[in-house]
Design a protein around this motif. Structure first.
Motif, mmCIF file in Angstrom:
data_model
loop_
_atom_site.group_PDB
_atom_site.id
_atom_site.type_symbol
_atom_site.label_atom_id
_atom_site.label_comp_id
_atom_site.label_asym_id
_atom_site.label_seq_id
_atom_site.Cartn_x
_atom_site.Cartn_y
_atom_site.Cartn_z
ATOM 1 N N ALA A 1 15.435 18.047 -6.983
ATOM 2 C CA ALA A 1 14.944 17.916 -8.512
ATOM 3 C C ALA A 1 13.521 17.151 -8.753
ATOM 4 C CB ALA A 1 15.996 16.873 -8.773
ATOM 5 N N VAL A 2 12.854 17.700 -9.572
ATOM 6 C CA VAL A 2 11.506 17.321 -9.926
ATOM 7 C C VAL A 2 11.301 15.949 -10.167
ATOM 8 C CG1 VAL A 2 9.636 17.462 -11.422
ATOM 9 C CG2 VAL A 2 10.637 19.438 -10.534
ATOM 10 N N PRO A 3 12.304 15.244 -10.828
ATOM 11 C CA PRO A 3 12.445 13.676 -11.018
ATOM 12 C C PRO A 3 12.314 13.048 -9.636
ATOM 13 C CG PRO A 3 13.691 14.605 -12.624
ATOM 14 C CD PRO A 3 13.344 15.604 -11.854
ATOM 15 N N VAL A 4 13.044 13.428 -8.673
ATOM 16 C CA VAL A 4 13.349 12.935 -7.467
ATOM 17 C C VAL A 4 12.044 12.811 -6.747
ATOM 18 C CG1 VAL A 4 14.285 13.094 -5.364
ATOM 19 C CG2 VAL A 4 15.736 13.371 -7.228
ATOM 20 N N ILE A 5 11.344 14.008 -6.585
ATOM 21 C CA ILE A 5 9.951 14.061 -5.971
ATOM 22 C C ILE A 5 9.092 13.219 -6.677
ATOM 23 C CG2 ILE A 5 8.018 15.718 -5.652
ATOM 24 C CD1 ILE A 5 10.470 16.514 -3.819
ATOM 25 N N GLY A 6 9.143 13.055 -8.234
ATOM 26 C CA GLY A 6 8.053 12.367 -8.870
ATOM 27 C C GLY A 6 8.038 10.968 -8.574
ATOM 28 N N THR A 7 9.676 10.346 -8.810
ATOM 29 C CA THR A 7 9.698 9.078 -8.398
ATOM 30 C C THR A 7 9.453 8.760 -7.144
ATOM 31 O OG1 THR A 7 11.555 9.165 -9.915
ATOM 32 C CG2 THR A 7 11.562 7.198 -8.452
ATOM 33 N N THR A 8 9.607 9.555 -6.069
ATOM 34 C CA THR A 8 9.303 9.278 -4.565
ATOM 35 C C THR A 8 7.621 9.174 -4.468
ATOM 36 O OG1 THR A 8 11.012 10.516 -3.807
ATOM 37 C CG2 THR A 8 8.960 10.251 -2.430
ATOM 38 N N PHE A 9 7.088 9.855 -5.238
ATOM 39 C CA PHE A 9 5.257 9.825 -5.072
ATOM 40 C C PHE A 9 4.887 8.599 -5.667
ATOM 41 C CE2 PHE A 9 5.593 13.786 -3.061
ATOM 42 C CZ PHE A 9 4.505 13.842 -2.175
ATOM 43 N N VAL A 10 5.496 8.205 -6.681
ATOM 44 C CA VAL A 10 5.352 6.854 -7.554
ATOM 45 C C VAL A 10 5.277 5.902 -6.499
ATOM 46 C CG1 VAL A 10 5.770 5.097 -9.272
ATOM 47 C CG2 VAL A 10 6.082 7.654 -9.825
ATOM 48 N N TYR A 11 6.095 5.873 -5.687
ATOM 49 C CA TYR A 11 6.256 4.705 -4.417
ATOM 50 C C TYR A 11 5.181 5.169 -3.695
ATOM 51 C CZ TYR A 11 10.746 2.960 -6.410
ATOM 52 O OH TYR A 11 11.705 2.344 -7.152
ATOM 53 N N LEU A 12 4.790 6.154 -3.299
ATOM 54 C CA LEU A 12 3.838 6.674 -2.385
ATOM 55 C C LEU A 12 2.556 6.355 -2.940
ATOM 56 C CD1 LEU A 12 5.013 10.123 -0.846
ATOM 57 C CD2 LEU A 12 4.942 7.809 0.385
ATOM 58 N N TYR A 13 2.243 6.733 -4.091
ATOM 59 C CA TYR A 13 0.708 6.746 -4.798
ATOM 60 C C TYR A 13 0.674 5.368 -5.713
ATOM 61 C CZ TYR A 13 -0.221 11.484 -3.684
ATOM 62 O OH TYR A 13 -0.619 12.909 -3.135
ATOM 63 N N GLY A 14 1.514 4.373 -5.858
ATOM 64 C CA GLY A 14 1.143 3.370 -6.385
ATOM 65 C C GLY A 14 0.075 2.642 -5.681
ATOM 66 N N PHE A 15 -0.326 1.601 -6.432
ATOM 67 C CA PHE A 15 -1.685 0.874 -6.073
ATOM 68 C C PHE A 15 -1.174 -0.019 -4.841
ATOM 69 C CE2 PHE A 15 -4.474 -3.072 -5.919
ATOM 70 C CZ PHE A 15 -5.656 -2.207 -5.975
ATOM 71 N N ASN A 16 -0.120 -0.552 -4.487
ATOM 72 C CA ASN A 16 0.412 -1.205 -3.467
ATOM 73 C C ASN A 16 1.729 -0.385 -3.001
ATOM 74 O OD1 ASN A 16 -1.036 -3.661 -3.537
ATOM 75 N ND2 ASN A 16 0.312 -4.191 -5.471
ATOM 76 N N GLY A 17 1.253 0.899 -3.040
ATOM 77 C CA GLY A 17 2.449 2.014 -2.265
ATOM 78 C C GLY A 17 2.333 2.252 -0.963
ATOM 79 N N ILE A 18 2.970 3.101 -0.564
ATOM 80 C CA ILE A 18 3.058 3.404 0.846
ATOM 81 C C ILE A 18 1.795 3.778 1.423
ATOM 82 C CG2 ILE A 18 4.123 4.771 2.566
ATOM 83 C CD1 ILE A 18 6.770 4.706 0.959
ATOM 84 N N VAL A 19 1.051 4.746 0.826
ATOM 85 C CA VAL A 19 -0.191 5.220 1.078
ATOM 86 C C VAL A 19 -1.213 4.566 1.079
ATOM 87 C CG1 VAL A 19 -2.073 6.992 0.424
ATOM 88 C CG2 VAL A 19 0.285 7.784 0.118
ATOM 89 N N ASN A 20 -1.499 3.300 0.131
ATOM 90 C CA ASN A 20 -2.472 2.440 0.408
ATOM 91 C C ASN A 20 -2.062 1.311 1.327
ATOM 92 O OD1 ASN A 20 -3.943 3.530 -1.709
ATOM 93 N ND2 ASN A 20 -3.299 2.532 -3.414
ATOM 94 N N THR A 21 -0.828 1.115 1.548
ATOM 95 C CA THR A 21 -0.531 0.110 2.645
ATOM 96 C C THR A 21 -0.784 0.554 4.034
ATOM 97 O OG1 THR A 21 1.530 -0.654 1.156
ATOM 98 C CG2 THR A 21 1.483 -1.217 3.436
ATOM 99 N N LEU A 22 -0.640 1.932 4.150
ATOM 100 C CA LEU A 22 -1.033 2.493 5.389
ATOM 101 C C LEU A 22 -2.525 2.480 5.642
ATOM 102 C CD1 LEU A 22 1.587 5.704 5.659
ATOM 103 C CD2 LEU A 22 1.683 3.317 7.013
#
Length: 207
Positions: free
Chosen positions: A55-76
Motif C-alpha cells: 500500500a502507498v501509505p506503507v511505502i510513504g511512512t517507511t520513507f518518512v523514517y528513511l528520509y527524516g532529518f534524523n532518519g536512517i539515511v542521514n544516520t548512515l
C-alpha cells in the motif's frame, strides 16, 4: 488564478512527470538484465516487484523514517563520515519534491519490470538467435530486437504512469509531507482535497 498555491501545485504535478521517462528507462534496463537469467534472478524479480504490491501509505511512512532529518539515511551518512551529505530531505523546500519523486519511482518501477518481462518472454527466440549469428552483442540485441518488440507495452506503461503522476499521487504526498513544508510539496489532488474538506471552500475545490 491569483492563488499562488494553485500554481505551485500545478507546477509540482508537472515536475513529477519527469519521473515517467526515468522509471521507463530503469524498468527497461532491469527487465533486460533479469531476462538474461542472471544468478538469483527470481529473487531479484521478487524484490523489484514487492514495493508495487504494498500500500502507498506503507511505502510513504517507511520513507518518512528513511528520509527524516534524523532518519536512517542521514544516520548512515553520518556513521560513514559523510555527514556533510546529510540533508533534511522532506523538510527542505528544494529537496522535498525530488525526494517524493524518488519514492514514486521506487514503487512504480516494479510494475514496468513485470510488464516488460512478460512481453520479453513472448518474443520469438529466432530473432535473438539471428542477431547473435550476425554478431550482435547484448546492447545491440537490446536496442534493435528487444526495444522494438516492446513498443506497444512501453507506450502502455508510459500512458499509465502519466495518469498516475497527474491524478494518483495523493497518498504519497499526504502520507509523507501533507503538502509541506509550507506548500512546497502541494499537488493539485491535495489542493482540491484541502479546499473541499479542510477549508470548506467547496466552490474552489469544484472549480
Amino acid at each position: 488564478i491569483d492563488d499562488p498555491v494553485f500554481w505551485k501545485s500545478a507546477g509540482n504535478d508537472l515536475f513529477l512527470l519527469i519521473g515517467v521517462p526515468i522509471m521507463t528507462l530503469l524498468a527497461l534496463v532491469i527487465a533486460a538484465v533479469l531476462f538474461e537469467r542472471i544468478r538469483g534472478w527470481r529473487i531479484y524479480r521478487t524484490l523489484v516487484f514487492t514495493p508495487y504490491i504494498l500500500a502507498v501509505p506503507v511505502i510513504g511512512t517507511t520513507f518518512v523514517y528513511l528520509y527524516g532529518f534524523n532518519g536512517i539515511v542521514n544516520t548512515l551518512l553520518r556513521d560513514v563520515g559523510a555527514g556533510g551529505l546529510a540533508q533534511d530531505w522532506l523538510g527542505s523546500p528544494t529537496l522535498v519534491m525530488p525526494a517524493i519523486l524518488s519514492v514514486i519511482v521506487f514503487r512504480e518501477v516494479g510494475f514496468g519490470v513485470m510488464l516488460f518481462l512478460a512481453r520479453m518472454a513472448s518474443i520469438r527466440e529466432e530473432l535473438y538467435e539471428a542477431a547473435v549469428l550476425d554478431g550482435a552483442g547484448w546492447w545491440a540485441r537490446f536496442r534493435y530486437v528487444t526495444v522494438p518488440q516492446l513498443r506497444t507495452v512501453i507506450a502502455f506503461f508510459v500512458v499509465i504512469e502519466i495518469i498516475t503522476m497527474v491524478s494518483w499521487v495523493f497518498a504519497y504526498v499526504y502520507s509523507m509531507t501533507g503538502g509541506g513544508p509550507g506548500f512546497a510539496s502541494s499537488i493539485l489532488e491535495l489542493y482540491i482535497w484541502k479546499n473541499a474538506f479542510a477549508y470548506r471552500a467547496i466552490g474552489i475545490a469544484s472549480a
